[in-house]
Scaffold this motif. Structure first.
Motif: not given
Ligand code: ADP
Ligand code: MG
Length: 345
Positions: A99-107, A109-111, A167-168, A185-188
């Motif tokens: 849980k210490d590492i998380q990711m946020i995605f680009q879109d 709308y779809s994430s 949404r973001q 943060c991938d193209e967040a």
């Protein structure tokens, strides 16, 4: 300098790809990440930049274990001083550290799942990782919603009722709710309007200050990263070709590819705008990479050596690394709007 939080060591990722033309041919292995190594310090923001297809998302996903790496290590330095290979965590250690590492995605709308209320989207990782009463969950979700600028009275609504920027914020709240130490943060902000981009970047920075978060900030757009990063890694065809502090990278790029990327950053000075370097040719195909330096077919400074020999990433000076045979000799154009001494400027 703060202590390391993550050490990525020799990370490789191969995809098995089947040719569309030869239906019965065996799949071939395509190397999408080629020996990626870097260190992250606690509380810093390292941006990863490069053209679409260079492997940024794959790198992010391999680090958070959204996909398995083919080889390499991701050494995680836990708060208590313990170090573990994050990619090999299992059992109790996995429960403790994943849980210490998380990711946020680009879109945005779809994430986010369209069938879950915002409350459920944000609380899901909390319930999965901690034993909490209903009240505790509600308190934590409300508190994170407020911190990310969401209206608490809208938490029962579904994602479709929200704008891209909102949404973001939901995605950020979901990533933050387990109190991670590192967020990829991938193209967040790439899908958002410029004014909303600035708001989300400011939110990410404020949250970083407040919770001492470390970021890996992935973007194809160098103009966004200047404002948020401490250091920048430039990726080209699955490799890091330059790595430096943001000041050093923008003031004195050492790799011709970085020079070209920087020249595309919008400048208020029209004279500088004219100097945009147009990279000729296509982004090379990882299934069939060029010989020697992978950038040579598009490089204005190439020599015979570049066609034959692959340059290693090496330190050029003061924590500035570049993978170019001529990194010391070339005088590359910077992105800074500094007064020029040469004729004509
Ligand atoms: N699941 C997959 N199977 C095969 N190839 C993939 C897969 N995912 C990504 N790739 C390839 O890996 C390369 C890097 O992709 P990606 O990491 O998405 O790049 P970026 O995020 O920098 O745009 C691309 O050539 C892409 O086509
Ligand atoms: Mg991507």
């Amino acid at each position: 300098m703060s202590r390391p939080i993550l050490e990525v060591k020799g990370l490789k990722k191969n995809f098995q790809v089947k040719s569309r033309k030869a239906l019965f041919a065996k799949p071939t292995s395509v190397q999408v990440l080629n020996d990626i190594s870097f260190e992250l310090r606690e509380g810093e923001t390292l941006s990863i930049v490069g053209e679409s297809g260079c492997g940024k998302t794959t790198l992010g996903r391999c680090i958070v274990r959204g996909m398995s790496a083919s080889s390499g290590e991701v050494i995680y330095h836990a708060p208590g001083g313990e170090t573990v290979d994050y990619l090999k965590l299992n059992g109790a250690a996995s429960k403790k550290f994943r849980k210490d590492i998380q990711m946020i995605f680009q879109d945005p709308y779809s994430s986010l799942s369209p069938r879950m209320s915002v409350f459920n989207i944000i609380s899901e990782p909390l319930i999965a990782n901690f034993k909490l009463s209903r009240r505790e969950v509600e308190e934590k979700v409300s508190s994170i919603a407020m911190q990310t600028g969401l209206n608490v009275s809208y938490l029962r609504r579904y994602p479709h009722a929200f704008s891209g920027g909102q949404r973001q914020r939901i995605a950020i709240a979901r990533a933050l709710v387990t109190q991670p130490r590192l967020i990829v943060c991938d193209e967040a902000v790439s899908a958002l309007d410029v004014s909303i981009q600035a708001q989300i970047i400011n939110l990410l920075k404020d949250l970083q200050q407040e919770f001492k978060i470390t970021y890996i900030f992935i973007s194809h757009d160098l103009s966004i990263v200047e404002n948020i990063s401490d250091r920048v890694a430039v990726m080209h065809l699955g490799r890091v070709v330059e790595l430096a502090s943001v000041e050093s990278m923008f003031r004195q790029p050492r790799h011709p590819y970085t020079e070209a990327l920087l020249s595309a950053v919008p400048q208020p000075d029209p004279e500088l705008k004219k100097n945009r370097i147009i990279l000729e040719g296509e982004v090379p195909n990882p299934a069939n990479p060029p010989s020697g330096c992978h950038f040579h077919p598009r490089c204005a400074y190439r020599t015979e050596k570049c066609v034959k020999e692959s340059p290693a990433l090496r330190e050029i000076g003061n924590q500035h690394y570049a993978a170019c045979h001529y990194a010391e000799e070339l005088t590359l154009r910077s992105a800074r709007n500094e007064p020029r001494t040469e004729e004509g400027h």
